[in-house]
Design an enzyme around this catalytic site. Structure first.
Site, PDB file in Angstrom:
ATOM      1  N   ASP A 103       0.811  -1.227   0.000  1.00  6.14           N
ATOM      2  CA  ASP A 103       0.000   0.000   0.000  1.00  6.14           C
ATOM      3  C   ASP A 103       0.840   1.270   0.000  1.00  6.14           C
ATOM      4  OD1 ASP A 103      -2.213  -1.782   0.351  1.00  6.14           O
ATOM      5  OD2 ASP A 103      -1.736  -1.832   2.468  1.00  6.14           O
ATOM      6  N   LYS A 150       2.370   2.030  -5.043  1.00 11.07           N
ATOM      7  CA  LYS A 150       3.071   1.474  -6.216  1.00 11.07           C
ATOM      8  C   LYS A 150       2.281   1.746  -7.483  1.00 11.07           C
ATOM      9  CE  LYS A 150       2.806  -2.563  -4.342  1.00 11.07           C
ATOM     10  NZ  LYS A 150       2.386  -2.187  -3.001  1.00 11.07           N
ATOM     11  N   GLY A 151       0.934   1.604  -7.371  1.00  7.50           N
ATOM     12  CA  GLY A 151       0.079   1.802  -8.534  1.00  7.50           C
ATOM     13  C   GLY A 151       0.235   3.206  -9.087  1.00  7.50           C
ATOM     14  N   GLY A 189      -4.421  -4.363  -4.644  1.00  3.66           N
ATOM     15  CA  GLY A 189      -5.371  -3.296  -4.985  1.00  3.66           C
ATOM     16  C   GLY A 189      -4.596  -2.018  -5.180  1.00  3.66           C
ATOM     17  N   HIS A 190      -4.326  -1.674  -6.422  1.00  4.68           N
ATOM     18  CA  HIS A 190      -3.537  -0.479  -6.704  1.00  4.68           C
ATOM     19  C   HIS A 190      -4.489   0.652  -7.091  1.00  4.68           C
ATOM     20  CE1 HIS A 190       0.172  -3.162  -7.769  1.00  4.68           C
ATOM     21  NE2 HIS A 190      -0.290  -3.356  -6.558  1.00  4.68           N
ATOM     22  N   GLN A 198       2.072  -6.460  -3.671  1.00  4.99           N
ATOM     23  CA  GLN A 198       2.536  -6.659  -2.291  1.00  4.99           C
ATOM     24  C   GLN A 198       3.915  -5.989  -2.151  1.00  4.99           C
ATOM     25  OE1 GLN A 198       1.152  -9.670  -3.910  1.00  4.99           O
ATOM     26  NE2 GLN A 198      -0.727  -8.835  -3.132  1.00  4.99           N
TER      27      GLN A 198
HETATM   28  P1  GDP Z   1      -0.495   0.298  -3.827  1.00  8.28           P
HETATM   29  O1  GDP Z   1      -1.200  -1.001  -3.675  1.00  8.28           O
HETATM   30  O2  GDP Z   1       0.924   0.267  -3.367  1.00  8.28           O
HETATM   31  O3  GDP Z   1      -0.636   0.863  -5.200  1.00  8.28           O
HETATM   32  O4  GDP Z   1      -1.205   1.320  -2.829  1.00  8.28           O
HETATM   33  P2  GDP Z   1      -2.770   1.512  -2.548  1.00  8.28           P
HETATM   34  O5  GDP Z   1      -3.462   1.918  -3.769  1.00  8.28           O
HETATM   35  O6  GDP Z   1      -3.296   0.320  -1.823  1.00  8.28           O
HETATM   36  O7  GDP Z   1      -2.723   2.677  -1.478  1.00  8.28           O
HETATM   37  C1  GDP Z   1      -2.235   3.918  -1.726  1.00  8.28           C
HETATM   38  C2  GDP Z   1      -3.327   4.924  -1.408  1.00  8.28           C
HETATM   39  O8  GDP Z   1      -2.758   6.205  -1.236  1.00  8.28           O
HETATM   40  C3  GDP Z   1      -4.346   5.074  -2.515  1.00  8.28           C
HETATM   41  O9  GDP Z   1      -5.590   5.354  -1.964  1.00  8.28           O
HETATM   42  C4  GDP Z   1      -3.799   6.263  -3.301  1.00  8.28           C
HETATM   43  O10 GDP Z   1      -4.823   6.958  -3.987  1.00  8.28           O
HETATM   44  C5  GDP Z   1      -3.262   7.125  -2.206  1.00  8.28           C
HETATM   45  N1  GDP Z   1      -2.089   7.932  -2.590  1.00  8.28           N
HETATM   46  C6  GDP Z   1      -1.110   7.594  -3.435  1.00  8.28           C
HETATM   47  N2  GDP Z   1      -0.128   8.533  -3.427  1.00  8.28           N
HETATM   48  C7  GDP Z   1      -0.520   9.484  -2.550  1.00  8.28           C
HETATM   49  C8  GDP Z   1       0.069  10.693  -2.082  1.00  8.28           C
HETATM   50  O11 GDP Z   1       1.178  11.075  -2.452  1.00  8.28           O
HETATM   51  N3  GDP Z   1      -0.657  11.396  -1.145  1.00  8.28           N
HETATM   52  C9  GDP Z   1      -1.865  10.975  -0.685  1.00  8.28           C
HETATM   53  N4  GDP Z   1      -2.504  11.709   0.236  1.00  8.28           N
HETATM   54  N5  GDP Z   1      -2.445   9.842  -1.104  1.00  8.28           N
HETATM   55  C10 GDP Z   1      -1.775   9.102  -2.016  1.00  8.28           C
END
Ligand code: GDP
Length: 446
Positions: free
Chosen positions: A13, A16-17, A40-41, A221
């Site tokens: 989380d 990465k997405g 879930g990205h 992950q």
């Molecule tokens: P992933 O699985 O690594 O892609 O991460 P997730 O999507 O599960 O979680 C990242 C969350 O943080 C998502 O809800 C994104 O929209 C949000 N997000 C990503 N980058 C930023 C950021 O720089 N600032 C903020 N406030 N939210 C972010």
């Protein structure tokens, strides 16, 4: 030619997405290399939020090909739904390829996941892994035991029936499974509909490399959840490291040009397992609320805490990060002080800076030693605008010091910064902070 690997540097989380989506603007292929619907990205497009589970973010950009790669375990009904949802919203703009060597996630795997976690909890409540119960672990276990069903097998009815019969013969302990014949029929039907996307993907990627096209390998992950090098047994059942991204795509190590580690400016973890810098007090609650820390696939609240440099150093060595992307710095904006753990003291009194203890129990009882950093102001809309245009020069000095500290302590430059959830709220820092360091391993002080 370039192959960039994007790896989560913490417990998942890290955004990465969003970082992969940013880099995808200049890529031809974006390959998801492991995991399944448990990932879930989230990506915030101008049209609204998209959460990708089994598709790579390559499908969101025209001119880009998203590959659901060989290392994945795919739940085909959910995958078909994911494609349909994007098409309905007019967001399926790229192309899709599904690896014929990826494995199918089956109803028996979901049943077995629940059975396994309940079994653990019966032995000891603390031993339950708190998995997503989507069947990911059992699907990878069957893959390794040669009982798995590949996507290619779904397109050959005789092979599918035989593989399912053998698989079912190993699941006597589960009871009440849907009949193998019914499952075979349903799967073959969905696979038939998805068949135009299914193919051997690795030769296509090799040809792309030979043509000099840019590839992104999108890890799901994260490093600290790696089956072997994570906080075992509280780990996922695949290898979400740069090495795993290669196995999960069929790309050779000699083709990789950069490995980007993505880390939040703080830390979170979903599910059970040691988390030394967890903050269960009001500040942890502040991070959860301000950072919107709920699982993108499960909706589960994430455990929250502070940046852990021991884990980041460890992830850097393990993956060979050539640069870091630090995300969600806006979430910490407005705090007076920000704790960062530089080392741990283990139960036997030894200190640890770079290498994670082998025993999850030692890690659970590790005492983080914090340094406190001056906070930076809230990153409001005008400041975001300035960062967007001016990059490094617009960063508040305290934020810049924080990032430079991370680069210096981890031995890897900070090259990308996420300062808001929207697609355009990512910036490439030029020059990268802490630039000049190229090899995470040679920076290791032992
Ligand atoms: P992933 O699985 O690594 O892609 O991460 P997730 O999507 O599960 O979680 C990242 C969350 O943080 C998502 O809800 C994104 O929209 C949000 N997000 C990503 N980058 C930023 C950021 O720089 N600032 C903020 N406030 N939210 C972010």
């Amino acid at each position: 030619m370039s192959v960039t690997v994007v790896i989560g540097a913490q417990f998942g989380d890290e955004a990465k997405g969003k970082i992969t989506d940013y880099l995808a603007a200049n890529a031809r292929y974006v390959v998801r290399t492991g995991g399944g619907p448990n990932a879930g990205h989230s990506i915030h497009l101008p049209e609204g939020q998209v959460v990708l589970h089994q598709l790579s973010c390559g499908v969101l950009r025209s001119g880009t090909i998203g590959v659901s790669g060989p290392g994945m375990v795919l739940q085909l009904a959910k995958l078909e739904q994911e494609i349909a949802d994007l098409e309905r919203r007019g967001l399926f703009r790229g192309e899709l390829m599904i690896s014929d060597r990826a494995h199918a996630l089956l109803p028996v795997h979901e049943a077995e996941d629940a059975w396994e976690d309940e079994l653990r909890a019966r032995v000891s409540p603390a031993a339950a892994l708190g998995t997503t119960r989507m069947g990911i672990g059992p699907a990878y276990a069957d893959r390794a035991s040669r009982f798995g069903v590949r996507i290619a097998d779904l397109l050959r009815p005789a092979v599918l029936r035989e593989q399912l019969q053998i698989l079912y013969a190993t699941k006597g302990h589960l009871g009440n499974l849907p009949p193998a014949e019914t499952v075979a029929g349903e799967l073959a039907e969905i696979a038939g509909r998805l068949a135009p996307y299914v193919r051997p993907t690795e030769p296509v990627l090799w040809q792309a490399i030979a043509r000099g096209e840019r590839l992104l390998l999108e890890g799901a992950q994260s490093a600290l959840l790696d089956l072997d090098f994570g906080t075992y047994p509280f780990v996922t059942s695949s290898h979400p490291t740069s090495a795993g991204a290669l196995v999960g795509s069929g790309i050779a190590p000699t083709e990789v040009t950069e490995v980007i580690g993505v880390a939040k400016a703080y830390a979170t973890r979903v599910g059970s397992g040691p988390f030394p810098t967890e903050d269960t007090g009001p500040q942890g609650e502040f991070l959860r609320r301000t950072g919107g820390e709920r699982g993108a696939s499960t909706g589960r609240p994430r455990r929250c805490g502070w940046l852990d440099l021991v884990m980041l150093r460890y992830a850097a060595r393990l993956n060979g990060f050539t640069s870091l992307a630090i995300t969600k710095v806006d979430v910490l904006g407005g705090l007076d002080e920000i704790p960062v753990s530089n080392q741990y003291v283990l139960p036997d009194g030894t200190t640890v800076q770079e290498v994670l203890p082998t025993y999850a129990d030692d890690l659970a009882r590790a005492q983080p030693v914090y340094e406190r950093f001056e906070g930076w102001p809230e990153i409001h809309a005008r400041l975001k605008e300035r960062i967007h245009h001016e990059g490094v020069r617009a960063l508040p000095p305290a934020l810049r010091r924080y990032l430079e500290h991370i680069a210096a302590e981890v031995g890897v430059p900070v090259e990308y910064l996420g300062y808001g959830p929207q697609r355009e709220e990512t910036v490439r820092l030029e020059p990268a902070l802490g630039a000049g360091r190229r090899s995470a391993v040679s920076a290791w002080t032992g």
